[in-house]
Each structure stands twice: as C-alpha cells, then as structure tokens.
Design an enzyme around this catalytic site. Structure first.
Site, PDB file in Angstrom:
ATOM      1  N   LYS A   6     -14.621 -86.749  33.509  1.00  0.00           N
ATOM      2  CA  LYS A   6     -14.099 -86.803  32.137  1.00  0.00           C
ATOM      3  C   LYS A   6     -14.975 -87.651  31.229  1.00  0.00           C
ATOM      4  O   LYS A   6     -15.120 -87.344  30.057  1.00  0.00           O
ATOM      5  CB  LYS A   6     -12.671 -87.350  32.125  1.00  0.00           C
ATOM      6  CG  LYS A   6     -11.668 -86.349  32.662  1.00  0.00           C
ATOM      7  CD  LYS A   6     -10.260 -86.711  32.253  1.00  0.00           C
ATOM      8  CE  LYS A   6      -9.270 -85.688  32.769  1.00  0.00           C
ATOM      9  NZ  LYS A   6      -7.885 -86.039  32.438  1.00  0.00           N
ATOM     10  N   LYS A  28     -12.880 -75.523  37.857  1.00  0.00           N
ATOM     11  CA  LYS A  28     -11.421 -75.554  37.893  1.00  0.00           C
ATOM     12  C   LYS A  28     -10.841 -74.944  36.604  1.00  0.00           C
ATOM     13  O   LYS A  28     -11.387 -75.173  35.527  1.00  0.00           O
ATOM     14  CB  LYS A  28     -11.015 -77.026  37.995  1.00  0.00           C
ATOM     15  CG  LYS A  28      -9.627 -77.302  38.412  1.00  0.00           C
ATOM     16  CD  LYS A  28      -9.408 -78.799  38.566  1.00  0.00           C
ATOM     17  CE  LYS A  28      -9.416 -79.515  37.236  1.00  0.00           C
ATOM     18  NZ  LYS A  28      -8.874 -80.869  37.273  1.00  0.00           N
ATOM     19  N   LYS A  51      -7.200 -77.040  30.873  1.00  0.00           N
ATOM     20  CA  LYS A  51      -6.794 -76.951  29.464  1.00  0.00           C
ATOM     21  C   LYS A  51      -7.981 -77.170  28.547  1.00  0.00           C
ATOM     22  O   LYS A  51      -7.968 -76.751  27.398  1.00  0.00           O
ATOM     23  CB  LYS A  51      -5.792 -78.074  29.144  1.00  0.00           C
ATOM     24  CG  LYS A  51      -4.476 -77.948  29.829  1.00  0.00           C
ATOM     25  CD  LYS A  51      -3.659 -79.240  29.675  1.00  0.00           C
ATOM     26  CE  LYS A  51      -2.550 -79.270  30.676  1.00  0.00           C
ATOM     27  NZ  LYS A  51      -1.908 -80.568  30.833  1.00  0.00           N
TER      28      LYS A  51
HETATM   29  P1  AMP Z   1      -2.925 -81.941  34.351  1.00  0.00           P
HETATM   30  O1  AMP Z   1      -2.815 -80.738  33.513  1.00  0.00           O
HETATM   31  O2  AMP Z   1      -4.337 -82.352  34.623  1.00  0.00           O
HETATM   32  O3  AMP Z   1      -2.046 -83.063  33.890  1.00  0.00           O
HETATM   33  O4  AMP Z   1      -2.366 -81.518  35.800  1.00  0.00           O
HETATM   34  C1  AMP Z   1      -1.002 -81.403  36.090  1.00  0.00           C
HETATM   35  C2  AMP Z   1      -0.781 -80.891  37.498  1.00  0.00           C
HETATM   36  O5  AMP Z   1      -1.343 -79.587  37.642  1.00  0.00           O
HETATM   37  C3  AMP Z   1      -1.425 -81.754  38.590  1.00  0.00           C
HETATM   38  O6  AMP Z   1      -0.564 -81.759  39.725  1.00  0.00           O
HETATM   39  C4  AMP Z   1      -2.696 -81.034  38.910  1.00  0.00           C
HETATM   40  O7  AMP Z   1      -3.148 -81.260  40.225  1.00  0.00           O
HETATM   41  C5  AMP Z   1      -2.279 -79.584  38.726  1.00  0.00           C
HETATM   42  N1  AMP Z   1      -3.428 -78.750  38.324  1.00  0.00           N
HETATM   43  C6  AMP Z   1      -4.142 -78.854  37.178  1.00  0.00           C
HETATM   44  N2  AMP Z   1      -5.125 -77.935  37.146  1.00  0.00           N
HETATM   45  C7  AMP Z   1      -5.026 -77.229  38.321  1.00  0.00           C
HETATM   46  C8  AMP Z   1      -5.744 -76.134  38.883  1.00  0.00           C
HETATM   47  N3  AMP Z   1      -6.774 -75.566  38.238  1.00  0.00           N
HETATM   48  N4  AMP Z   1      -5.351 -75.667  40.100  1.00  0.00           N
HETATM   49  C9  AMP Z   1      -4.295 -76.228  40.752  1.00  0.00           C
HETATM   50  N5  AMP Z   1      -3.579 -77.263  40.273  1.00  0.00           N
HETATM   51  C10 AMP Z   1      -3.925 -77.755  39.073  1.00  0.00           C
END
Ligand code: AMP
Ligand code: TRP
Length: 333
Positions: free
Chosen positions: A112, A195, A198
């Site tokens: 990041k 990955k 967002k």
């Molecule tokens: P975040 O949007 O980064 O706050 O992630 C929220 C949750 O979604 C966390 O448990 C992450 O591990 C999961 N997550 C985010 N992106 C992915 C992805 N591309 N594949 C699987 N899990 C994800």
C-alpha cells in the site's frame, strides 16, 4: 472460554466478489454456530485519505452489503469501529507491545505504501496493531478472512502472546484464522496474478456486489483466459492463473471443490464455461444486489442497526478494557 468471531471490512468503496467469497459469505454461515461481531473498520479506512462524505456513505453501503448477503443484525453485532473508542485505546497499548521489526515485515504495508513510503501515514504503518486490538478487545477466538489477511493474524497472535508474557497473565487468547472455501484469494478478471481489489482502476477487473445482471455477465465474458480448454485435473491449472481463478470462483459459488468443478467441465472451452459461470454468478449475486438497492433507500434502518451494534459492542468491550487498564498499571475508575 466461549468461541467468539470478529471480522471486519474497510468501508472504502464497493464490496466485490473477493470480499464476498473470501469473507462475508463465510460469515453468513458462521453466524449460526458462533457469537459474532462484524465491523465496518472506518478507523482503518482513514489510514489512507478518505473524503468524509464518501466515508460516511460507504460505511452505510458496506453495512447494507452485510445485511443483504444474509448477516442477521439481531443475532450478530454489526457496527462501525469508531463507535467503540476502546479500539483506539487498546491499539495504543498494543503499539507499545508490538516490535518495529514485526511491523517492518508486513507485506500489506509495503504494497500500500509502495514507493511513497516516506509519505505514508503513521496510521498505515500501525494498521496491524489496530487490527489486533479489534480482535483482542473482544477476546475473539476465530477470525474469518481472505488469504491476504493471514500475516496480520499471525501478528495478532504474536502481540497477544507477548502481552501475556510481558505482564505475566493468561489474558488474551491466541486467535485462529478461518480461511474457508474454494476462493480465498479471488484474482482480478484482467490479470490473474493480481488480487481483485477495490482500488484497481479498471471496473472490468472486479465484480461488485451492486453490479446488474448484465454487468456481471459482461465482465465474465470479457474476463481474460488463455486459449486452452479446461484441463483434466487440478494440476493442469498450474501456471494458468486466469483459468484457475475462474474455476475457483465457479467452485466457491456452487459450493463444490475445485476438483469437482474440473471433473464436470474438463475438456470444455472457456467460452462455454464462462456462459455457465455467468449464469451461476447472476443467480447467486443478483438477489444480493437487489436487496442492497432496497436497503439503500432506508438509511434510517442502517443507522439504527449500527447504533444498536455500537452499544452492544461497547458493553462487551468495556469490562475487558477495565481489566487491561488494571493489568497495565493505569490508575482508573
Ligand atoms: P478489505 O476490502 O481489504 O477490507 O477486505 C475485507 C475482507 O475481504 C478481508 O477478509 C479480506 O481478506 C477479504 N478479501 C479482500 N479481497 C479479497 C480477494 N481478492 N479474495 C479473497 N478475499 C478477499
Ligand atoms: N485488515 C482487514 C482487511 O483489510 C480488515 C480488518 C480490520 C479486519 N480489522 C480486522 C479483519 C479484524 C478481521 C479482523 O481486510
């Protein structure tokens, strides 16, 4: 000790298929077996600049996503992190427990902060200690997340262990990660080595939970693949990241293993497989999108859920925080 689940999502934009398959869908299942807290981690969100109006709107939007996906706000505690100031208070104490060397190893910070390391916020660097505080404030025993959070959960265990040993107590549990399902790391539809996230600029890289049926089908049709048909065995997916990603998504959405999915589609062309994947994705995701649209029109209800969740979370956190203050040696009421 009773089993308790804590998990969180940053309210920084649309929820996407990675959030759903990696995290939220598993929460919906786990809420039947565990006491659960599901949190919109707005204090984590501001480690990177957020426009205040957008942050507030995204917090409601992501909360609506939780409920639309099937989280029951009566059975579970659904709240935004900043309503419980003890998260910040415990994070400070854990900042003093964690070691610089541990945080220096965190790959998410490196990704990041990128080349702008000197210009990253102090909060972005300390982010994993706030995450440890989120979990330990409730003595959560299990944390369901996607694969990318594994390293942060290892740090949470290290912090808990060092706190316990520094103060000679057996206070914080060693939390177990729950990384479940066939798609724990959903990749970008444009590049199977990145990955799904967002922050990726291309809308075609991800499926949002708010996408229309047409948009979902279109994105899957345009997803990158290689020219070979589906392999005969799972080993045949090696070195084919885009193919492996689409097969993993199909497996997760249909509640099958990757091996079962391969057995069903082996030898078929991706053009053919994508049609079936699109139908499946629309069938599973469209009801969530329409429920989100309905909830979006009722922000009073969402606000009520978060207010109620915040009060319930504070009631759980406060006695624990009182004990932490005593353990650390703070004079307090
Ligand atoms: P975040 O949007 O980064 O706050 O992630 C929220 C949750 O979604 C966390 O448990 C992450 O591990 C999961 N997550 C985010 N992106 C992915 C992805 N591309 N594949 C699987 N899990 C994800
Ligand atoms: N760091 C997590 C992410 O970006 C979000 C998060 C914050 C979290 N606190 C948490 C996840 C506590 C699980 C438990 O995905």
């Amino acid at each position: 000790m009773t089993d308790r689940i804590f998990s969180g999502v940053q309210p920084t934009g649309n929820l996407h298929l990675g959030n759903y398959l990696g995290a939220i869908r598993n929460w919906v299942r786990l809420q039947n077996e565990y006491e659960c807290l599901f949190c919109l981690v707005d204090m984590h969100a501001i480690t990177i600049w957020q426009d205040p109006l957008e942050l507030a709107a995204n917090t409601r939007e992501v909360a609506a996503g939780f409920l639309a996906a099937g989280i029951d706000p009566v059975r579970c505690i659904v709240f935004n992190q900043s309503r419980v100031p003890a998260h910040a208070e415990l994070a400070w104490i854990l900042n003093c427990t964690a070691r610089l060397g541990w945080l220096n190893r965190m790959t998410q910070f490196k990704e990041k902060a990128g080349k702008q390391r000197e210009n990253a916020s102090v909060g972005l660097y300390a982010y994993p200690c706030l995450m440890a505080a989120d979990i330990l404030l409730y003595k959560a025993t299990h944390v369901p997340v996607g694969e990318d959070q594994k390293q942060h959960l290892e740090l949470t265990r290290d912090v808990a262990q060092k706190f316990n040993s520094d103060y000679g107590v057996d206070f914080f549990p060693l939390t177990e990660p729950l990384i479940l399902g066939a798609a724990t790391r959903v990749m970008s539809l444009r590049d199977g080595t990145k990955k799904m996230s967002k922050s990726e600029p291309s809308e075609f890289s991800r499926i949002n939970l708010t996408d229309t049926a047409d948009a979902i089908a279109d994105k899957i049709r345009k997803a990158r693949t290689d020219p070979a048909p589906l392999p005969e065995t799972t080993a045949g997916l090696e070195g084919r990241p885009e193919a492996a990603n689409l097969v993993g998504i199909y497996a997760a959405l249909s509640d099958q293993s990757v091996a079962e999915t391969i057995a069903r589609f082996s030898g078929r062309l991706f053009s053919d497989f994508k049609g079936e994947l699109a139908d499946l994705a629309v069938a599973k995701l469209d009801p969530i999108a329409s429920e989100m649209r309905r909830l979006r029109a009722d922000s009073g209800y969402i606000d009520q859920v978060l207010r109620d969740g915040g009060a319930r979370a504070r009631a759980l956190a406060e006695p624990l925080m009182t004990e932490v203050r005593r353990i650390v040696g703070f004079l307090a009421e």
